[in-house]
Design a protein around this motif. Structure first.
Motif, short mmCIF file in Angstrom:
data_model
loop_
_atom_site.label_atom_id
_atom_site.label_comp_id
_atom_site.label_asym_id
_atom_site.label_seq_id
_atom_site.Cartn_x
_atom_site.Cartn_y
_atom_site.Cartn_z
N ASN A 1 15.98 29.29 -40.57
CA ASN A 1 14.66 29.49 -40.91
C ASN A 1 13.55 29.69 -39.84
OD1 ASN A 1 13.94 27.03 -40.16
ND2 ASN A 1 13.59 26.16 -42.19
N HIS A 2 12.56 30.14 -40.18
CA HIS A 2 11.46 30.25 -39.16
C HIS A 2 11.24 29.39 -38.21
CE1 HIS A 2 9.13 28.29 -42.35
NE2 HIS A 2 8.61 27.95 -41.45
N LYS A 3 11.83 28.14 -38.64
CA LYS A 3 11.71 26.87 -37.64
C LYS A 3 12.66 26.63 -36.81
CE LYS A 3 9.10 24.13 -41.18
NZ LYS A 3 8.99 22.95 -42.15
N THR A 4 13.73 27.04 -37.08
CA THR A 4 15.19 26.90 -36.07
C THR A 4 15.58 28.11 -35.58
OG1 THR A 4 16.85 27.50 -38.15
CG2 THR A 4 15.77 25.38 -38.06
N HIS B 1 15.99 19.68 -49.70
CA HIS B 1 15.49 20.60 -49.04
C HIS B 1 15.36 21.83 -49.78
CE1 HIS B 1 15.50 23.73 -45.72
NE2 HIS B 1 16.13 24.47 -46.58
N ASP C 1 8.30 24.09 -47.28
CA ASP C 1 8.86 24.26 -46.05
C ASP C 1 8.51 25.76 -45.68
OD1 ASP C 1 10.96 23.48 -44.24
OD2 ASP C 1 12.02 25.25 -44.84
N SER C 2 7.52 26.55 -46.05
CA SER C 2 7.14 27.69 -45.72
C SER C 2 6.29 27.84 -44.46
CB SER C 2 6.24 28.67 -46.87
OG SER C 2 7.34 28.34 -48.12
N MET C 3 6.24 28.84 -44.12
CA MET C 3 5.35 29.21 -42.82
C MET C 3 3.82 28.84 -43.37
SD MET C 3 5.07 32.47 -40.34
CE MET C 3 6.63 32.23 -39.69
N ASN D 1 11.64 34.92 -43.75
CA ASN D 1 11.45 33.57 -42.95
C ASN D 1 12.69 32.82 -43.00
OD1 ASN D 1 9.06 33.99 -41.91
ND2 ASN D 1 8.09 33.17 -43.75
N ARG D 2 13.71 33.27 -43.67
CA ARG D 2 14.87 32.33 -43.94
C ARG D 2 16.25 33.08 -44.55
NH1 ARG D 2 13.81 27.91 -45.84
NH2 ARG D 2 11.24 28.14 -45.56
N TYR E 1 21.70 26.96 -34.14
CA TYR E 1 20.56 27.27 -35.06
C TYR E 1 20.47 27.03 -36.42
CZ TYR E 1 19.43 30.16 -31.03
OH TYR E 1 19.45 30.52 -29.66
N TYR F 1 21.30 24.92 -39.90
CA TYR F 1 21.32 23.56 -40.48
C TYR F 1 21.85 23.25 -41.77
CZ TYR F 1 17.47 26.09 -42.98
OH TYR F 1 16.56 27.16 -43.63
#
Length: 444
Positions: free
Chosen positions: A9-12, A108, A117-119, A48-49, A96, A98
């Motif tokens: 996702n946008h975090k990883t 999750h 968990d969204s931006m 984003n994912r 990258y 998870y």
């Protein structure tokens, strides 16, 4: 069945990798291939994912081997499949990815569905995107009965989080804020006509949010008809995917005063150095509309709508600064509400896990009884044949009873031995006493 998720996702992961792992026209083929390896699946792919949600059948984990090792092999195989399907070396995506299992995977999924968990914290679109993903998966045979049941639990839990907390109650983007205002001003936003002045990126985001309310008509006013047509095609595709009727009209900027009276909601964001919508234009529009209310949102700097318009009765005028002030306060409220939402998610995960165990137990009991009945029928048929052949009935019944009791005792004996090897003394005692008392109760 145990739930697992593999994704980025946008975090990883950077956007370049997310683009390479995204799914579009290849979704159907991906579902077909993935579902052949697992017990139900769906693929959530947004900007984003990209995430694979799937069930691992308990029967795939052997009795003799290490369940954790077997599960790890399955997850590794799915990760490799993802890399192969997207023609990427697995080593490139491994750092990258998870990978979550069981309660963590469920936690999750529920956090994603609830917008935690969204931006943009608490954004509502993701739940609809997951619903659409599950619908596509079902269309291609990717939703098993167990996995389908679990998706419904996730949807219900996400609705509970959003209903019982304020994590999604306040608008935190200009587009969402505009849509929220529409729901507060109009009783039936779906009956409204939406006028978009300029088809730039800002207005594109706004119209996506407002269109999601189900508005029946959208008028796009733009200098460039080509850009307006591109946006219209995009909106038509969205409406088709959502199975909604939508009328679209494209006009030039010189026709703005002609179409303004048709609009219930107006969003303007041009690059003009002069106001495009004057006091007199709106006053005349209200007269033609017989003073039905109008919501006007001016996102342009310099302004597209003369400030004096806000003094007119039946007009609700908001500038970009007005919306930004509201959004700043709402973000703080959402962050505070997110703490409550996270606690609620934990409670709902525990509840769903308990329900899953009950569902699994019912299935296993049904399978065990079916096997026992089949074995009994085989032994009975064998005994009846011996009696028909003239063998002594008493001897045949004794043999039948002995073979049946041996069959009935085999699985419980294995369970006791397994508990002795892998469980603590208290669990072993509980298993043994439960089995012993079950036979004693039958005798009574």
């Amino acid at each position: 069945m145990k739930l697992a998720v593999i994704g980025v996702n946008h975090k990883t992961a950077p956007v370049e990798l997310r683009e390479r792992l995204s799914f579009g026209s290849d979704m159907g083929q991906a579902i077909s291939e993935l579902s052949a390896q697992v017990n139900g699946c769906t693929i959530v792919s947004t900007c984003n994912r990209s995430e694979l949600y799937f069930g691992i059948d308990d029967h795939s984990l052997t009795d003799e081997g290490d369940d954790d090792a077997q599960s790890s092999k399955t997850l590794q195989a799915i990760g490799q499949w993802l890399a192969d399907f997207k023609n990427i070396d697995f080593e490139q995506i491994a750092p990258y990815l998870y990978i979550y299992e069981d309660d963590r995977a469920l936690n999750h999924w529920l956090r994603v569905a609830a917008g935690l968990d969204s931006m943009i914290l608490g954004e509502p679109q993701i739940l609809g995107q997951i619903r659409q993903a599950v619908a596509v998966s079902r269309e291609h045979g990717g939703v098993s009965s167990e996995f389908g049941w679990l998706t419904q639990q996730v949807f219900a839990a996400a609705r509970t989080v959003r209903r019982d907390t304020k994590v999604g109650a306040q608008a935190v983007t200009l587009g969402f804020a505009t849509a929220k205002l529409a729901t507060q001003i109009f009783d039936n936003p779906s009956d409204c006509t939406f006028l978009l002045v300029a088809a730039g990126e800002m207005n594109r985001l706004v119209v996506h949010n407002v269109a999601a309310l189900g508005v029946k008509k959208i008028i796009i006013v733009n200098r460039s008809p080509e850009r307006a047509q591109t946006l219209a095609d995009e909106l038509a595709e969205m409406a088709k995917a959502a199975n909604r009727a939508l009328e679209l009209e494209i006009v030039g900027l010189d026709k703005l005063s002609d179409v303004l009276p048709k609009a219930d909601i107006v969003s303007s964001c041009s690059g003009s150095m002069q106001a495009l919508i004057s006091f007199d234009m709106v006053k005349n529009a209200l007269k033609i509309r017989r003073h039905q209310p109008m919501l006007l949102v001016d996102l342009a700097v310099p302004r597209d709508i003369e400030p004096a318009v806000g003094k007119l009765d039946d007009v609700y005028l908001y500038s970009v600064d007005d919306l930004q002030t509201v959004i700043a306060g709402n973000i703080a409220e959402r962050k505070q509400a997110a703490v409550e939402a996270e606690l609620l998610v934990g409670q709902l995960v525990a509840k769903i896990t308990e329900q899953m165990q009950v569902q699994t137990a019912r299935t296993q009991i049904k399978e065990y009884r079916a096997v026992a009945d089949a074995h009994r029928e085989r032994l009975l048929a064998k005994a009846m044949a011996r009696i028909e052949d003239g063998e002594d009935t008493k001897m045949v019944l004794e043999t039948f009873a002995h073979e049946l009791s041996q069959a009935l005792m085999h699985s419980p004996s294995r369970l006791i031995r397994h508990s002795a090897q892998h469980s603590d003394a208290q669990t072993l005692e509980m298993v043994a006493q439960t089995l012993i008392h079950s036979y004693r109760d039958k005798q009574v």
